[in-house]
Scaffold this motif. Structure first.
Motif, PDB file in Angstrom:
ATOM      1  N   VAL A 187       0.853  -1.119   0.095  1.00  0.00           N
ATOM      2  CA  VAL A 187      -0.032  -0.377   0.317  1.00  0.00           C
ATOM      3  C   VAL A 187       1.437   0.933   0.331  1.00  0.00           C
ATOM      4  CG1 VAL A 187      -1.480   1.272   1.586  1.00  0.00           C
ATOM      5  CG2 VAL A 187      -1.799  -1.132   1.197  1.00  0.00           C
ATOM      6  N   ARG A 188       1.749   0.958   0.782  1.00  0.00           N
ATOM      7  CA  ARG A 188       2.820   2.791   1.075  1.00  0.00           C
ATOM      8  C   ARG A 188       3.887   2.606  -0.483  1.00  0.00           C
ATOM      9  NH1 ARG A 188       3.501   4.557   5.611  1.00  0.00           N
ATOM     10  NH2 ARG A 188       6.005   4.989   5.113  1.00  0.00           N
ATOM     11  N   ASN A 189       3.317   1.285  -0.713  1.00  0.00           N
ATOM     12  CA  ASN A 189       4.602   1.624  -2.271  1.00  0.00           C
ATOM     13  C   ASN A 189       3.883   2.680  -2.919  1.00  0.00           C
ATOM     14  OD1 ASN A 189       6.770   0.286  -1.512  1.00  0.00           O
ATOM     15  ND2 ASN A 189       6.662  -1.886  -1.333  1.00  0.00           N
ATOM     16  N   ARG A 190       2.402   1.679  -2.996  1.00  0.00           N
ATOM     17  CA  ARG A 190       1.282   2.670  -4.386  1.00  0.00           C
ATOM     18  C   ARG A 190       1.158   3.738  -3.760  1.00  0.00           C
ATOM     19  NH1 ARG A 190      -1.830  -2.787  -6.363  1.00  0.00           N
ATOM     20  NH2 ARG A 190      -0.470  -3.854  -6.337  1.00  0.00           N
ATOM     21  N   GLY A 191       1.431   4.201  -2.966  1.00  0.00           N
ATOM     22  CA  GLY A 191       0.971   5.515  -2.520  1.00  0.00           C
ATOM     23  C   GLY A 191      -0.325   5.540  -1.817  1.00  0.00           C
ATOM     24  N   LEU A 192      -0.886   4.404  -1.468  1.00  0.00           N
ATOM     25  CA  LEU A 192      -2.239   4.340  -1.407  1.00  0.00           C
ATOM     26  C   LEU A 192      -2.611   5.076   0.076  1.00  0.00           C
ATOM     27  CD1 LEU A 192      -3.411   0.779  -2.768  1.00  0.00           C
ATOM     28  CD2 LEU A 192      -3.793   3.161  -4.068  1.00  0.00           C
ATOM     29  N   GLU A 193      -3.979   5.898   0.199  1.00  0.00           N
ATOM     30  CA  GLU A 193      -4.326   5.890   1.506  1.00  0.00           C
ATOM     31  C   GLU A 193      -5.104   4.756   2.337  1.00  0.00           C
ATOM     32  OE1 GLU A 193      -6.049  10.047   1.280  1.00  0.00           O
ATOM     33  OE2 GLU A 193      -4.118  10.881   0.566  1.00  0.00           O
ATOM     34  N   ILE A 194      -4.360   3.912   2.756  1.00  0.00           N
ATOM     35  CA  ILE A 194      -4.988   2.928   3.194  1.00  0.00           C
ATOM     36  C   ILE A 194      -4.408   2.668   4.399  1.00  0.00           C
ATOM     37  CG2 ILE A 194      -5.994   0.350   3.137  1.00  0.00           C
ATOM     38  CD1 ILE A 194      -5.649   0.681  -0.297  1.00  0.00           C
ATOM     39  N   ALA A 195      -5.266   2.802   5.258  1.00  0.00           N
ATOM     40  CA  ALA A 195      -4.879   2.525   6.819  1.00  0.00           C
ATOM     41  C   ALA A 195      -4.618   1.047   7.353  1.00  0.00           C
ATOM     42  CB  ALA A 195      -5.060   3.091   8.053  1.00  0.00           C
ATOM     43  N   VAL A 196      -3.884  -0.104   8.288  1.00  0.00           N
ATOM     44  CA  VAL A 196      -3.923  -1.596   8.134  1.00  0.00           C
ATOM     45  C   VAL A 196      -3.944  -1.498   9.863  1.00  0.00           C
ATOM     46  CG1 VAL A 196      -2.719  -3.380   7.759  1.00  0.00           C
ATOM     47  CG2 VAL A 196      -3.187  -1.642   5.442  1.00  0.00           C
ATOM     48  N   ALA A 197      -4.472  -2.307   9.903  1.00  0.00           N
ATOM     49  CA  ALA A 197      -4.817  -2.603  11.319  1.00  0.00           C
ATOM     50  C   ALA A 197      -4.373  -3.546  11.526  1.00  0.00           C
ATOM     51  CB  ALA A 197      -5.538  -1.446  12.211  1.00  0.00           C
ATOM     52  N   VAL A 198      -4.037  -4.301  13.145  1.00  0.00           N
ATOM     53  CA  VAL A 198      -3.737  -5.932  12.718  1.00  0.00           C
ATOM     54  C   VAL A 198      -4.500  -5.757  14.807  1.00  0.00           C
ATOM     55  CG1 VAL A 198      -2.583  -7.502  13.325  1.00  0.00           C
ATOM     56  CG2 VAL A 198      -2.303  -6.156  11.378  1.00  0.00           C
ATOM     57  N   ILE A 199      -5.207  -6.346  14.414  1.00  0.00           N
ATOM     58  CA  ILE A 199      -6.034  -7.003  16.498  1.00  0.00           C
ATOM     59  C   ILE A 199      -5.366  -8.886  16.458  1.00  0.00           C
ATOM     60  CG2 ILE A 199      -7.814  -7.836  17.912  1.00  0.00           C
ATOM     61  CD1 ILE A 199      -8.612  -5.822  14.923  1.00  0.00           C
ATOM     62  N   PRO A 200      -4.441  -8.504  16.343  1.00  0.00           N
ATOM     63  CA  PRO A 200      -3.365  -9.972  17.173  1.00  0.00           C
ATOM     64  C   PRO A 200      -4.343 -10.829  17.655  1.00  0.00           C
ATOM     65  CG  PRO A 200      -2.776  -8.579  18.177  1.00  0.00           C
ATOM     66  CD  PRO A 200      -3.794  -7.359  18.017  1.00  0.00           C
ATOM     67  N   LYS A 201      -4.906 -12.345  17.137  1.00  0.00           N
ATOM     68  CA  LYS A 201      -5.456 -13.478  17.610  1.00  0.00           C
ATOM     69  C   LYS A 201      -4.199 -14.563  17.998  1.00  0.00           C
ATOM     70  CE  LYS A 201      -5.698 -16.231  15.505  1.00  0.00           C
ATOM     71  NZ  LYS A 201      -6.058 -17.674  14.347  1.00  0.00           N
ATOM     72  N   THR A 202      -4.178 -14.566  18.984  1.00  0.00           N
ATOM     73  CA  THR A 202      -3.466 -16.673  18.940  1.00  0.00           C
ATOM     74  C   THR A 202      -4.057 -16.945  20.323  1.00  0.00           C
ATOM     75  OG1 THR A 202      -1.815 -17.333  19.656  1.00  0.00           O
ATOM     76  CG2 THR A 202      -1.581 -15.004  19.161  1.00  0.00           C
ATOM     77  N   ILE A 203      -4.560 -18.242  19.651  1.00  0.00           N
ATOM     78  CA  ILE A 203      -5.062 -18.963  21.300  1.00  0.00           C
ATOM     79  C   ILE A 203      -3.941 -19.363  21.776  1.00  0.00           C
ATOM     80  CG2 ILE A 203      -4.541 -20.827  20.490  1.00  0.00           C
ATOM     81  CD1 ILE A 203      -7.838 -21.068  20.966  1.00  0.00           C
ATOM     82  N   ASP A 204      -2.901 -19.113  21.683  1.00  0.00           N
ATOM     83  CA  ASP A 204      -1.859 -19.465  22.684  1.00  0.00           C
ATOM     84  C   ASP A 204      -0.443 -18.775  23.326  1.00  0.00           C
ATOM     85  OD1 ASP A 204      -2.194 -22.625  20.906  1.00  0.00           O
ATOM     86  OD2 ASP A 204      -0.456 -22.030  19.542  1.00  0.00           O
ATOM     87  N   ASN A 205      -1.455 -17.493  22.790  1.00  0.00           N
ATOM     88  CA  ASN A 205      -0.937 -16.293  23.916  1.00  0.00           C
ATOM     89  C   ASN A 205       0.174 -16.280  23.506  1.00  0.00           C
ATOM     90  OD1 ASN A 205      -1.080 -14.188  25.415  1.00  0.00           O
ATOM     91  ND2 ASN A 205      -0.641 -15.127  27.315  1.00  0.00           N
ATOM     92  N   ASP A 206       1.233 -16.012  21.794  1.00  0.00           N
ATOM     93  CA  ASP A 206       2.422 -16.352  21.586  1.00  0.00           C
ATOM     94  C   ASP A 206       2.812 -15.466  21.249  1.00  0.00           C
ATOM     95  OD1 ASP A 206       0.993 -16.685  19.554  1.00  0.00           O
ATOM     96  OD2 ASP A 206       2.059 -18.730  19.341  1.00  0.00           O
ATOM     97  N   ILE A 207       2.549 -14.033  21.002  1.00  0.00           N
ATOM     98  CA  ILE A 207       2.782 -12.746  20.516  1.00  0.00           C
ATOM     99  C   ILE A 207       3.931 -11.973  21.355  1.00  0.00           C
ATOM    100  CG2 ILE A 207       2.245 -10.296  19.515  1.00  0.00           C
ATOM    101  CD1 ILE A 207      -0.023 -11.653  17.900  1.00  0.00           C
ATOM    102  N   PRO A 208       4.865 -11.560  21.584  1.00  0.00           N
ATOM    103  CA  PRO A 208       5.922 -10.500  22.347  1.00  0.00           C
ATOM    104  C   PRO A 208       5.148  -9.501  22.780  1.00  0.00           C
ATOM    105  CG  PRO A 208       6.849 -10.762  19.746  1.00  0.00           C
ATOM    106  CD  PRO A 208       4.964 -11.820  19.846  1.00  0.00           C
ATOM    107  N   LEU A 209       5.713  -8.474  23.521  1.00  0.00           N
ATOM    108  CA  LEU A 209       5.744  -7.239  23.990  1.00  0.00           C
ATOM    109  C   LEU A 209       4.115  -7.105  24.351  1.00  0.00           C
ATOM    110  CD1 LEU A 209       7.043  -5.423  21.116  1.00  0.00           C
ATOM    111  CD2 LEU A 209       8.106  -6.038  23.187  1.00  0.00           C
TER     112      LEU A 209
END
Ligand code: ATP
Ligand code: MG
Length: 499
Positions: free
Chosen positions: A211-233
């Motif tokens: 999206v950034r490379n193409r210069g588009l005005e699109i916001a990308v937001a992530v809501i992390p999902k992991t049942i294992d709780n294995d995302i750092p920070l």
């Protein structure tokens, strides 16, 4: 700089904790330049909205503040890592009337996915007046054909929070960055909300880059999902609490079965490919487990300190024993003992695991029968009951706590995207919701810290199982030196404590 309000005065190394300054430093900034436009946040125009509800971009949340004071020049203060506080901004980057949003759920199912979708739609409509949100069916694959996209409004999503699974559907594999961005561009989407696990996060980072490379005005937001709780920070992920509760019920069933037969051995396999958080938390929640096996800790079967001796002791002592095993535990041991060692991968490229549950049953039963021979009244060995709750853990509706948590995450994802941030994920750090750049967490794994003081220590105490710690990591009697003052000093350490 933030003044520490007060501290423990017991520590002689900190003469006056009140005067220590904590220098809070932003770790990495979220891209907040989707476009340069500025519009008033519609929430700020509503009567009776206090200005204190809005978050300033300079508001930070400190993390990792428990640094050793002795390592630091106190006059200069102590550094703490910090992250951008989530929440509504006074000014936003998009005109809500021109906005079109899309939301997609990818990877394995997890309690709370539908609540996240519901709250994204609700927050967009009610707080910002964005009226068009599409649900992308079947994960990343669904972007290809916009005619299949599902228009979501308040009516459609109203009861989502009571449903397990994903209304939109999910999938593995099928990520095609260029095709996805083509569709977003063609359909005029400017807000993209993605929820999924580690693979999904990597996919979202690629979309944001394109999206950034193409210069588009699109916001990308992530809501992390992991049942294992294995995302750092981040502190925890949604669905984890629901999964732990369901795993606990499976343990209760195993207990009932194990108690119902002479020398009953209950074995419960729970989720956790790389991290044993579900196994650890459900073990501690139930407090009836005799052995908890997780991917982070290598174990062995036979000999002193092995799991067979431990379980034989518990069976002879209590008449039954319970084992909780995470699906990713013992993979190396299985391979070294001739189990086939899976080379296959799933559609997303994840390695398929060897099934540790049935393997354990097969290994333990004859060994324990041998150990118990002649020591029990009936002498017909152990009765093994294997419980694999599997999709009973994944497919349930979220608990109340998870529903609330999903709501906080979804609303904050909307606030961040509306403010023009992109390539970020929302997660709680030190109990506050924050925006973290995806690049900080992509390709990293959160695992149980068994080397330091953590909940794992309680597991070892509660189950009385062998710790399987590497010998060099442990202190032995030769490391203890008694001092003239009657205290003890541990070798390689300045710590002193009285006995
Ligand atoms: P979980 O493991 O918790 O079930 P996940 O998001 O890790 O969730 P995956 O099946 O690994 O689940 O990935 C989900 C989606 O992300 C799939 O559509 C997959 O094609 C895509 N994906 C995975 N890894 C990458 C990657 N490195 N680059 C681009 N897309 C990816
Ligand atoms: Mg994954």
């Amino acid at each position: 700089y933030v003044n520490a309000v007060d501290g423990l005065t017991e520590d002689v190394k900190i003469p006056s904790p009140k005067h220590i300054l904590w220098k809070v430093e932003l770790v990495d900034r979220v891209f907040d330049d989707v476009n340069r436009a500025t519009y008033p946040n519609p929430l700020s125009l509503k009567p009776n909205t206090p200005t204190s509800w809005f978050v300033d971009d300079d508001d930070l949340v400190a993390a990792k503040v428990n640094v050793a004071a002795s390592d630091t020049d106190l006059d200069k203060g102590i550094k703490a890592e910090a992250y951008t506080l989530a929440g509504p901004r006074f000014d936003i980057a998009f005109d809500p009337k021109q906005c079109k949003a899309a939301v997609v759920t990818c990877g394995g199912l997890c309690p709370g996915l539908n609540t996240v979708v519901r709250e994204i739609v609700m927050c967009l409509r009610r707080q910002y007046g964005v009226s068009t949100t599409y649900g992308i069916p079947s994960g990343y694959r669904g972007f290809k054909d916009p005619t299949t996209w599902i228009p979501l409004d308040e009516k459609v999503v109203r009861n989502f929070h009571n449903m397990g699974g994903s209304f939109l559907g999910s999938s593995r594999g099928g990520h095609d960055t260029k095709a996805i961005v083509d569709s977003l561009e063609k359909e005029g989407i400017n807000l993209l909300f993605v929820t999924g696990g580690d693979g999904t996060v990597r996919g979202a980072a690629l979309i944001a880059d394109e999206v950034r490379n193409r210069g588009l005005e699109i916001a990308v937001a992530v809501i992390p999902k992991t049942i294992d709780n294995d995302i750092p920070l981040i502190d925890r992920t949604f669905g984890f609490e629901s999964a732990v509760n369901a795993a606990r019920q499976a343990i209760d069933v195993a207990v009932t079965e194990a108690e119902g037969f002479p020398y009953g051995l209950g074995i419960v396999k729970v989720m956790g490919r790389h991290s044993g958080f579900i196994a650890m938390h459900s073990t501690l929640g139930s407090r009836v487990v005799d052995l908890c096996l997780v991917p982070e800790v290598d174990f062995y079967l036979d000999g002193e300190g092995g799991i067979v001796d431990h379980l034989a002791d518990r069976l002879l002592e209590n008449g039954n024993a319970i084992v909780v095993v995470a699906e990713g535990a013992g993979q190396e041991l299985m391979a070294t003992m001739g189990s086939h060692g899976a080379d296959e991968v799933d559609l997303s490229g994840n390695k398929l695991l060897d099934d540790v549950g049935p393997w354990l049953v097969k290994q333990l039963k004859p060994r324990l029968n041998e150990k118990l021979k002649g020591k029990t009244p009936y002498d017909d060995g152990v009765t093994c009951k294997y419980v694999d709750p599997s999709y009973m853990v994944r497919g349930i509706p979220p608990t109340t706590a998870d529903n609330l948590f999903c709501t906080q995450l979804a609303h904050n994802a909307v606030h961040g995207a509306m403010a023009g941030m992109t390539s970020f994920l929302v997660g709680s750090v030190n109990t506050r919701e924050c925006y973290l750049p995806i690049r900080l967490v992509a390709n990293k794994q959160n695992v149980i810290d068994t080397a330091h003081q953590s909940l794992w220590e309680y597991v070892v105490f509660d189950t009385q199982q062998p710790s399987f710690a590497v010998e060099n990591d442990c202190r032995d009697e030769n490391d203890i030196i008694t001092t003239a003052s009657g205290g003890v000093i541990f070798r390689n350490s300045d710590d002193e404590c009285s006995i």
